[in-house]
Design a protein around this motif. Sequence first.
Motif, PDB file in Angstrom:
ATOM      1  N   PRO A 255     -46.856 -17.751 -20.954  1.00 24.71           N
ATOM      2  CA  PRO A 255     -47.405 -17.411 -19.625  1.00 24.71           C
ATOM      3  C   PRO A 255     -48.706 -16.620 -19.749  1.00 24.71           C
ATOM      4  O   PRO A 255     -48.939 -15.944 -20.748  1.00 24.71           O
ATOM      5  N   THR A 256     -49.502 -16.720 -18.705  1.00 25.01           N
ATOM      6  CA  THR A 256     -50.717 -15.894 -18.653  1.00 25.01           C
ATOM      7  C   THR A 256     -50.322 -14.432 -18.458  1.00 25.01           C
ATOM      8  O   THR A 256     -50.906 -13.543 -19.055  1.00 25.01           O
ATOM      9  N   SER A 257     -49.314 -14.234 -17.641  1.00 26.98           N
ATOM     10  CA  SER A 257     -48.747 -12.884 -17.473  1.00 26.98           C
ATOM     11  C   SER A 257     -47.313 -13.023 -17.018  1.00 26.98           C
ATOM     12  O   SER A 257     -46.846 -14.113 -16.695  1.00 26.98           O
ATOM     13  N   GLY A 258     -46.613 -11.904 -16.970  1.00 26.35           N
ATOM     14  CA  GLY A 258     -45.212 -11.936 -16.607  1.00 26.35           C
ATOM     15  C   GLY A 258     -44.330 -12.103 -17.838  1.00 26.35           C
ATOM     16  O   GLY A 258     -44.817 -12.152 -18.960  1.00 26.35           O
ATOM     17  N   ASP A 259     -43.015 -12.192 -17.584  1.00 25.00           N
ATOM     18  CA  ASP A 259     -42.093 -12.216 -18.717  1.00 25.00           C
ATOM     19  C   ASP A 259     -40.831 -12.998 -18.378  1.00 25.00           C
ATOM     20  O   ASP A 259     -40.470 -13.135 -17.202  1.00 25.00           O
ATOM     21  N   VAL A 260     -40.202 -13.512 -19.402  1.00 29.91           N
ATOM     22  CA  VAL A 260     -38.876 -14.114 -19.270  1.00 29.91           C
ATOM     23  C   VAL A 260     -37.957 -13.306 -20.181  1.00 29.91           C
ATOM     24  O   VAL A 260     -38.255 -13.108 -21.355  1.00 29.91           O
ATOM     25  N   VAL A 261     -36.864 -12.813 -19.615  1.00 34.02           N
ATOM     26  CA  VAL A 261     -35.929 -12.001 -20.402  1.00 34.02           C
ATOM     27  C   VAL A 261     -34.595 -12.725 -20.449  1.00 34.02           C
ATOM     28  O   VAL A 261     -34.022 -13.054 -19.415  1.00 34.02           O
ATOM     29  N   VAL A 262     -34.150 -12.996 -21.635  1.00 33.78           N
ATOM     30  CA  VAL A 262     -32.876 -13.710 -21.815  1.00 33.78           C
ATOM     31  C   VAL A 262     -31.890 -12.770 -22.484  1.00 33.78           C
ATOM     32  O   VAL A 262     -32.118 -12.332 -23.616  1.00 33.78           O
ATOM     33  N   ASP A 263     -30.809 -12.466 -21.780  1.00 35.74           N
ATOM     34  CA  ASP A 263     -29.797 -11.519 -22.284  1.00 35.74           C
ATOM     35  C   ASP A 263     -30.454 -10.250 -22.827  1.00 35.74           C
ATOM     36  O   ASP A 263     -30.130  -9.776 -23.923  1.00 35.74           O
ATOM     37  N   GLY A 264     -31.419  -9.757 -22.102  1.00 37.38           N
ATOM     38  CA  GLY A 264     -32.068  -8.494 -22.462  1.00 37.38           C
ATOM     39  C   GLY A 264     -33.207  -8.622 -23.453  1.00 37.38           C
ATOM     40  O   GLY A 264     -33.870  -7.631 -23.776  1.00 37.38           O
TER      41      GLY A 264
ATOM     42  N   SER B 199     -36.860  -9.843 -24.338  1.00 40.33           N
ATOM     43  CA  SER B 199     -38.096 -10.295 -23.692  1.00 40.33           C
ATOM     44  C   SER B 199     -38.815 -11.301 -24.577  1.00 40.33           C
ATOM     45  O   SER B 199     -38.949 -11.101 -25.793  1.00 40.33           O
ATOM     46  N   LEU B 200     -39.275 -12.397 -23.967  1.00 42.57           N
ATOM     47  CA  LEU B 200     -40.012 -13.404 -24.741  1.00 42.57           C
ATOM     48  C   LEU B 200     -41.481 -13.042 -24.876  1.00 42.57           C
ATOM     49  O   LEU B 200     -42.163 -13.555 -25.772  1.00 42.57           O
ATOM     50  N   ALA B 201     -41.976 -12.164 -24.012  1.00 42.37           N
ATOM     51  CA  ALA B 201     -43.397 -11.821 -24.045  1.00 42.37           C
ATOM     52  C   ALA B 201     -43.734 -11.152 -25.367  1.00 42.37           C
ATOM     53  O   ALA B 201     -43.065 -10.214 -25.797  1.00 42.37           O
ATOM     54  N   GLY B 202     -44.746 -11.622 -25.990  1.00 38.90           N
ATOM     55  CA  GLY B 202     -45.201 -11.000 -27.235  1.00 38.90           C
ATOM     56  C   GLY B 202     -44.449 -11.421 -28.473  1.00 38.90           C
ATOM     57  O   GLY B 202     -44.762 -10.976 -29.576  1.00 38.90           O
ATOM     58  N   LEU B 203     -43.410 -12.284 -28.300  1.00 42.92           N
ATOM     59  CA  LEU B 203     -42.701 -12.740 -29.501  1.00 42.92           C
ATOM     60  C   LEU B 203     -43.602 -13.684 -30.299  1.00 42.92           C
ATOM     61  O   LEU B 203     -44.305 -14.504 -29.725  1.00 42.92           O
ATOM     62  N   PRO B 204     -43.591 -13.585 -31.644  1.00 44.55           N
ATOM     63  CA  PRO B 204     -44.393 -14.511 -32.442  1.00 44.55           C
ATOM     64  C   PRO B 204     -43.810 -15.928 -32.370  1.00 44.55           C
ATOM     65  O   PRO B 204     -42.660 -16.120 -31.957  1.00 44.55           O
ATOM     66  N   ASP B 205     -44.615 -16.892 -32.760  1.00 41.44           N
ATOM     67  CA  ASP B 205     -44.195 -18.298 -32.670  1.00 41.44           C
ATOM     68  C   ASP B 205     -42.880 -18.558 -33.402  1.00 41.44           C
ATOM     69  O   ASP B 205     -42.047 -19.345 -32.949  1.00 41.44           O
ATOM     70  N   SER B 206     -42.722 -17.899 -34.548  1.00 42.85           N
ATOM     71  CA  SER B 206     -41.495 -18.154 -35.320  1.00 42.85           C
ATOM     72  C   SER B 206     -40.263 -17.714 -34.535  1.00 42.85           C
ATOM     73  O   SER B 206     -39.219 -18.378 -34.559  1.00 42.85           O
ATOM     74  N   LYS B 207     -40.390 -16.593 -33.807  1.00 42.57           N
ATOM     75  CA  LYS B 207     -39.253 -16.102 -33.004  1.00 42.57           C
ATOM     76  C   LYS B 207     -39.031 -16.998 -31.791  1.00 42.57           C
ATOM     77  O   LYS B 207     -37.886 -17.208 -31.368  1.00 42.57           O
ATOM     78  N   LEU B 208     -40.124 -17.524 -31.239  1.00 44.66           N
ATOM     79  CA  LEU B 208     -39.975 -18.437 -30.094  1.00 44.66           C
ATOM     80  C   LEU B 208     -39.298 -19.738 -30.540  1.00 44.66           C
ATOM     81  O   LEU B 208     -38.495 -20.312 -29.805  1.00 44.66           O
ATOM     82  N   THR B 209     -39.632 -20.184 -31.760  1.00 43.64           N
ATOM     83  CA  THR B 209     -38.964 -21.370 -32.308  1.00 43.64           C
ATOM     84  C   THR B 209     -37.467 -21.106 -32.433  1.00 43.64           C
ATOM     85  O   THR B 209     -36.633 -21.943 -32.090  1.00 43.64           O
ATOM     86  N   GLU B 210     -37.164 -19.911 -32.935  1.00 45.39           N
ATOM     87  CA  GLU B 210     -35.755 -19.539 -33.107  1.00 45.39           C
ATOM     88  C   GLU B 210     -35.056 -19.487 -31.748  1.00 45.39           C
ATOM     89  O   GLU B 210     -33.914 -19.932 -31.611  1.00 45.39           O
ATOM     90  N   TYR B 211     -35.777 -18.966 -30.750  1.00 45.45           N
ATOM     91  CA  TYR B 211     -35.218 -18.889 -29.388  1.00 45.45           C
ATOM     92  C   TYR B 211     -34.919 -20.287 -28.863  1.00 45.45           C
ATOM     93  O   TYR B 211     -33.842 -20.546 -28.326  1.00 45.45           O
ATOM     94  N   ARG B 212     -35.871 -21.209 -29.049  1.00 47.43           N
ATOM     95  CA  ARG B 212     -35.644 -22.584 -28.563  1.00 47.43           C
ATOM     96  C   ARG B 212     -34.468 -23.227 -29.290  1.00 47.43           C
ATOM     97  O   ARG B 212     -33.674 -23.949 -28.699  1.00 47.43           O
ATOM     98  N   ARG B 213     -34.388 -22.946 -30.600  1.00 44.85           N
ATOM     99  CA  ARG B 213     -33.331 -23.580 -31.397  1.00 44.85           C
ATOM    100  C   ARG B 213     -31.961 -23.056 -31.009  1.00 44.85           C
ATOM    101  O   ARG B 213     -30.995 -23.796 -30.917  1.00 44.85           O
TER     102      ARG B 213
END
Lengths: 228, 475
Positions: free
Chosen positions: A57-66, A68-82
Amino acid sequence: MIEVKDLVRQFKSGDRTIKPVNGVSFELERGSLASIVGKSGSGKSTLLSLLGALDKPTSGDVVVDGVSLAGLPDSKLTEYRRRDIGFVFQQFNLIPNLSALDNVMLPMEFAGLRKAARAQRARELLAQVQLDSGKHQRRINRLSGGEQQRVAIARALANEPKLILADEPTGNLDEQTGEHIIELLSSLSRDHNTTILVVTHDRSLARRADRRFRLLQGALNEEAAARN
Amino acid sequence: MSVLARSVGNAFRNKIRTAAVVAVLAVAIGLALSMLVANQAVGARIEELNASVGTTLTVNPAGGQGFEGGGEPLTAGEAAAAAAVPNVTSVVGTKALRLRTETTTTTDSTGAAGGATQPGAGGPGGQGASVTTSLTAAVDAGTLGNRNNSGTMNGTATNGTAQAPAFSLPITATGTAAEVDSTGKALDITSGTGLGDYAAASTKALVGTTLAEKNSLKVGSSFTIAGKTFTVAGTFDAGTTFGNNAIYLTLAEAQALAGTPGELSSMVVTVNSMENVDSTKAALQTALGTDKADVTQGQRNLETAVSSLNSVKGISLVAYIAALATAGLIILLIMVMLVRERRREIGVLKAIGARNRTIGVQFVLEALVLVALGSVVGAAIASFASGGIASALISSNSSTAATAQGGPGGFGGGFGGQGGPFGGATQLLSSVTASASPGVIAAGIAAVFAVAVVGSLVPALLTARIRPIEVLRGE
């Protein structure tokens, strides 16, 4: 619990700035079935891609079970998707030269599950989505549209995600097959305690959702809804 | 399904395209392997030539090789002076003797005891002392031998046929300080052993195969030279009938038999590399003096041959690298095309949780599957084509070399029979045999795989730049 906080996504198009998602906020409880409806180009798929960490996102956040996805590195986002997300797409997006079983096994392979375990779970999932066992080893391109979507749903469930994001899951299916898919998603949300967010044009699917949202010019409005 | 299995499956998604890619790769890999085989074969031949006679110089007493007689004999002091010349790796002194059969000597029409006064008995330039032996020469004198013996031109009958032998040919005895012949080439001992310490006087001898056969000698047999008994330590094969009518003794023993201790008939000087032969020859000539010694390079045309072979080696190396680079480029372009074609699929894999590394490895493995198939076909091509390609390269270069030196055998008629087996660079070049050995093919394929990995890394890294949102393209 999924919390979406003031989510904004904007693009530059020449001199203009487009905001397909503009200040979207909502919360979804675990095991709920939610739908988002809206006109073509209203930003439904963009919102879905932000929730699924396919885009940032350009701004804002998505929080899943506490978390926050904002600022997570790509590797962590991959892990989140998986680990936490399952996708179901309008065009199925299965790997064409693999069998139905292999397609369902893929996310489990990426999660590091042993081959025997993932084969067994894949068979169970394909059975749950009511794909004939005789078709488990068939290549994707030898299955009908409805069967392919069942395989896609089974794949989305592979790693027991917290959230399944479905983008027009019945868009490429005939009415009867679409009805089966709707029924399937509805029951899966109950049986697996999985939150399902469906972006759809399909009014019958939208009506079955616990919560219904309408996206209009980037802004999300909740409509009154009751699960059937 | 593992990453490898998925990669193999992906490689065969479009069978017609895969066949076309494999065919193109096979040609590039086949060419690379052929060039490697040619390069290795030529390299081996260069080493062989350099190791044999390519870097040796022969030192004779000044004028000693002509018929006019020589100056002063070479001595141990001159051997030491030669050894001190830069780039000289070894100096082997030799002492030549002519052995005449005792019975022949006594019945010789000239009545010259020991044959010392026979025409040519001292050898060219009077270098070889002549002594008697119990051995019988293995070959009879022909026209040239009789002509040399008589010192007249009556060696050939008027009808052109060779005269019957009028005298027995002498047997050549060479005292040597190492197990090499007079050209510096290692002796080919066919039975028994060498002479052990070649510097010390010894009653052991190496006998040429035909001479041993003629005199019924075996290892352990004995014979006499100047009344002294010698034991056969081994037999050798010089490769020619006349060359095998000879014996080898230790240098000290030959000098003692000749009654000329410390005197050398010739020296074989080995230079450290082909490039230094010319400069070392000049330095050697200066060190020994032109009035004392003649320094010659026996097989001068080897330099031309090695130069041509080096040229072929260089060309084949460049072609090998170019073919390898081509194979790598083909892989690079094919994989870039596949990555672009599968952007959406890569997006799908990322959307369902695949790491960049997993996807990259999948594409590298897919490239290696294509290369493996291309290598199998390429190796088959190389096994059939490498000989032809090497021959084409060599004949192209030998033509150039031949033109440069006035044609094959251009030195024919010169000393040493330059028109013979070593009569021209072309003949040396044509003796190169390029065969695709498993080791060379394996090394070549390993290089191809290394290049393929590098070539596929770029597209594999490109996959990392594809964003997972590609999955929604066209949704």
